[in-house]
Enzyme design. Sequence first.
Site, PDB file in Angstrom:
ATOM      1  CD  GLN A  16      -2.631  -1.255   2.593  1.00  0.00           C
ATOM      2  OE1 GLN A  16      -2.124  -1.825   3.549  1.00  0.00           O
ATOM      3  NE2 GLN A  16      -3.825  -0.699   2.646  1.00  0.00           N
ATOM      4  CG  ASN A  17       4.047   1.317   2.318  1.00  0.00           C
ATOM      5  OD1 ASN A  17       3.043   1.710   2.906  1.00  0.00           O
ATOM      6  ND2 ASN A  17       4.891   0.460   2.856  1.00  0.00           N
ATOM      7  CB  VAL A  18       3.364   5.808  -2.863  1.00  0.00           C
ATOM      8  CG1 VAL A  18       1.904   5.422  -3.029  1.00  0.00           C
ATOM      9  CG2 VAL A  18       3.505   6.847  -1.740  1.00  0.00           C
ATOM     10  CG  ASP A  19       7.984   3.401   0.515  1.00  0.00           C
ATOM     11  OD1 ASP A  19       8.052   2.314  -0.087  1.00  0.00           O
ATOM     12  OD2 ASP A  19       7.633   3.495   1.717  1.00  0.00           O
ATOM     13  CG  HIS A  25      -2.527   2.684  -2.392  1.00  0.00           C
ATOM     14  ND1 HIS A  25      -2.500   2.668  -1.017  1.00  0.00           N
ATOM     15  CD2 HIS A  25      -3.665   2.033  -2.745  1.00  0.00           C
ATOM     16  CE1 HIS A  25      -3.573   2.040  -0.557  1.00  0.00           C
ATOM     17  NE2 HIS A  25      -4.290   1.643  -1.587  1.00  0.00           N
ATOM     18  CB  CYS A  38       0.588  18.909 -23.706  1.00  0.00           C
ATOM     19  SG  CYS A  38      -0.076  18.748 -22.018  1.00  0.00           S
ATOM     20  N   GLY A  48       2.582  -4.532   8.895  1.00  0.00           N
ATOM     21  CA  GLY A  48       2.569  -3.098   9.136  1.00  0.00           C
ATOM     22  C   GLY A  48       1.377  -2.361   8.586  1.00  0.00           C
ATOM     23  CB  SER A  91      -4.280  -0.068  10.945  1.00  0.00           C
ATOM     24  OG  SER A  91      -4.735   0.757   9.880  1.00  0.00           O
TER      25      SER A  91
END
Length: 309
Positions: free
Chosen positions: A110-113, A128, A190, A228, A230
């Site tokens: 779920q992390n974007v790192d 995500h 653009c 990690g 919830s």
Amino acid sequence: MGAVAAKTTNDGAAFDRLCGLVAAGGVAVVSGAGISTDSGIPDYRGPNGALRRHTPMTYQQFTKEPGARHRYWARSHAGWRQVARAEPNAGHRAVAHLEQAGLVTGIITQNVDELHQRAGSRQVIDLHGSLSRVVCGDCGQVSPRLDLDERLSAANPGFRISGAPTNPDGDVTLSAEAVARFVMVGCRGCGGERLEPDVVFFGATVPRPRVAQAFDLVESARTVLILGSSLTVMSGYRFVLRAAELDIPVAIVNQGLTRGDSRATVRVDAPLGTLLPRLAVAVTGGERTPGPSRTVPSLALSGDSPAEL
């Protein structure tokens, strides 16, 4: 599904049961912000969660309110560096080692790192999205975040922010005055003004093909391992529900209670940076977990940015 088997690592039976499930292989990992806190990236709902001080921007605000979009980019430009500089921690490296040992079949994060990838994991679904990419809402062009960072730095000389805590989505809270003096740039392709980070905002939906890919991983698993998270939002919790429907064991390692505890076969409440290396050693015969696979090359190119974190 059985009831919660344990709440702390002091219960040796819980750890042994966790080891047994992982050692059998076929493990699908679902990771949340809690696995990245040891890398300096805060979470939203943990013991010191950022929701206590910060409400994340919704997709509706970002797309419909130009002022909100301008505020997002000002705050994100100031805070993105901390996420970009973050290094994989012992928990990420332990998961990568379990994958390399053939026990973990894939990771839904779920992390974007992108810290799982940088730790050496190969089968990763960025549920995500990722902060490392930017998408133009007008022409659809996808470009590296580094390119935008360099252009924003050139357009905002002297834009200095220090001391503000970074939020989990890679931004910092700024004063109205700081936001007002920030200059945004357009799409390099653009010239359009609707640049978006390649992430799923709060209130938006994950692309269906990505969700289908994640469900395929869960449905083919022998065990689903939650790390990690919830599980407060359905984005991650739905994988626990699907595992329960298929009678697939669910193991949860998290600090604090989770929404999925009642459906867990085994639950361990412990810091992931401590528990996961111990787990990896226990199930792989004591082999050392690998270090980071690479550093972030973009940082060497952007060291002169005026933003001070």
